[in-house]
Enzyme design. Structure first.
Site, PDB file in Angstrom:
ATOM      1  N   SER A   1     -16.504  34.537  23.380  1.00 24.30           N
ATOM      2  CA  SER A   1     -17.660  35.326  22.938  1.00 24.30           C
ATOM      3  C   SER A   1     -18.024  36.405  23.930  1.00 24.30           C
ATOM      4  CB  SER A   1     -18.852  34.374  22.773  1.00 24.30           C
ATOM      5  OG  SER A   1     -20.057  35.088  22.713  1.00 24.30           O
TER       6      SER A   1
ATOM      7  N   TYR B   1     -25.123  27.871  25.661  1.00 21.67           N
ATOM      8  CA  TYR B   1     -24.045  28.247  24.721  1.00 21.67           C
ATOM      9  C   TYR B   1     -23.086  29.223  25.406  1.00 21.67           C
ATOM     10  CZ  TYR B   1     -21.510  31.112  21.479  1.00 21.67           C
ATOM     11  OH  TYR B   1     -20.498  31.821  20.874  1.00 21.67           O
TER      12      TYR B   1
ATOM     13  N   LYS C   1     -18.869  29.013  26.796  1.00 20.89           N
ATOM     14  CA  LYS C   1     -17.767  29.945  26.506  1.00 20.89           C
ATOM     15  C   LYS C   1     -17.185  30.495  27.820  1.00 20.89           C
ATOM     16  CE  LYS C   1     -17.890  29.597  22.057  1.00 20.89           C
ATOM     17  NZ  LYS C   1     -16.802  28.941  21.335  1.00 20.89           N
TER      18      LYS C   1
END
Ligand code: WQD
Length: 341
Positions: free
Chosen positions: A126, A152, A156
């Protein structure tokens, strides 16, 4: 060579659209999903588009033994790993859920892909790994990563590091991380699309649900940023363009005669503000959207969009669809969901 491709999280938003594009390209995708964050109705939509049932391996991506026993029985030419939680806001409230599912799940599928075999592997990363690019709105793969502000984003960032370290331990592996920007839209058939469970976090589903009357109005978080019109800017990419990029990524890895490890931005190369997306939605779908400006959302990046030169040079891929295509397809999908209620 087997044409089977194991797609973890294949019943999810990006996963399901990638299943369609893999099938179109002649591959035989296999969905690994436990439907914790997706709905089994996706399988019906996929059957409607592809014309046949997609093989399903129902289970948790953290169940390494399940995946290893499948891979011992079935020849698989590649693995695309989507299965993860992806709501920035939720990750702040539930960090352990994100670290367990996203990091443990990645380690599990990587063990299955690399310890007994050398299966080409594509990772769903991401643009959040860039954090707030210091004064550099357009980011390339050489732009320094910053430790993301959300759990989050950090899963990644850590996921990419795990893959890089794995490659250093075995440089015969074929590994690729794709850094998505903001996926939006739906398949033109309106048979699959984004199915947020509960209140959506992301902009487009909130827009379409507001247009459908589910929410009274859209809140636009922030109107006084130093951008074209005061609202945040992102690189919104049609989900089908993103899905096509995964087929190109897999085909690149399959062509390699020896090991490789690549990290590639997947975006349109163009930034659009929240207001520009809202106005595009109104114009394309011929309606007025009810919205109001609200305070800035903590953690929001002000402006970021991709430099996509490498995706074109390495994969021969570039986005073909516009914001107008995406907001049209997103609305058609929303209407198809509401028609079934
Ligand atoms: C976009 C803009 C909001 C909702 C996403 C994904 C993340 C990652 C990166 C892939 C922001 C504004 C939103 C609303 C609004 N993708 N907004 N009102 O934060 O860029 O992150 O892309 O890995 O998984 O979450 O996307 O859609 O939440 O926000 O004004 O009701 O829209 O403030 O400026 P974001 P988003």
């Amino acid at each position: 060579m087997s044409k089977k491709v194991l797609v973890t999280g294949g019943a999810g938003y990006i996963g399901s659209h990638t299943i369609v594009e893999l099938s179109k390209a002649g591959y035989k995708p296999v969905i690994l999903d436990d439907f914790r964050n997706s709905d089994e109705s996706v399988l019906k939509g996929l059957r409607g588009i592809i014309g046949r049932d997609i093989e399903l391996l129902k289970g948790d991506v953290s169940n390494t033994a399940l995946i290893q026993s499948y891979l011992r029985k079935e020849a698989v030419c590649g693995i695309i790993h989507f299965a993860a939680n992806k709501a920035v806001g939720e990750s702040v409230e539930k960090p352990l859920l994100y670290y367990q599912n996203n990091v443990e799940g990645l380690v599990s599928i990587l063990k299955a892909a690399s310890e007994e075999q050398n299966i080409p592997f594509v990772f769903s990363s991401s643009c959040t790994v860039y954090g707030e690019p210091k004064g550099q709105k357009e980011v390339s793969e050489q732009t320094a990563k910053t430790i993301p502000t959300s759990p989050y984003g950090f899963t990644k960032w850590l996921g990419e590091q795990i893959i890089e370290d794995l490659f250093h331990s075995n440089n015969q592996l074929r590994l690729m991380s794709l850094r998505y920007f903001n996926p939006i839209g739906a398949h033109e058939s309106a048979l699959i699309g984004e199915l947020p469970i509960g209140k959506p976090n992301n902009l487009l589903p909130f827009i379409t649900q507001t247009a459908a009357g589910i929410h009274e109005k859209l809140k636009i978080f922030g109107a006084d940023y130093p951008t074209v019109d005061g609202t945040c800017v992102r690189d919104y990419i049609h989900v089908v363009d993103l899905a096509e990029a995964h087929v190109k990524a897999l085909e690149f890895l399959l062509k390699q005669q020896s090991g490789c490890h690549e990290v590639v931005n997947i975006g349109t190369g163009k930034g659009s503000s929240v207001l520009e997306v809202v106005h595009a939605f109104e114009k394309v779908n011929n309606m007025a959207l009810n919205y109001e400006f609200a305070p800035n959302r903590p953690g929001d990046v002000i402006e970021i969009y991709a430099n996509v030169d490498y995706a074109e040079a390495l994969l021969g891929w570039q986005a073909k669809r516009s914001i107008n295509d995406a907001v049209r397809d997103a609305w058609r999908w929303e209407q198809s969901i509401r028609a079934k209620e």
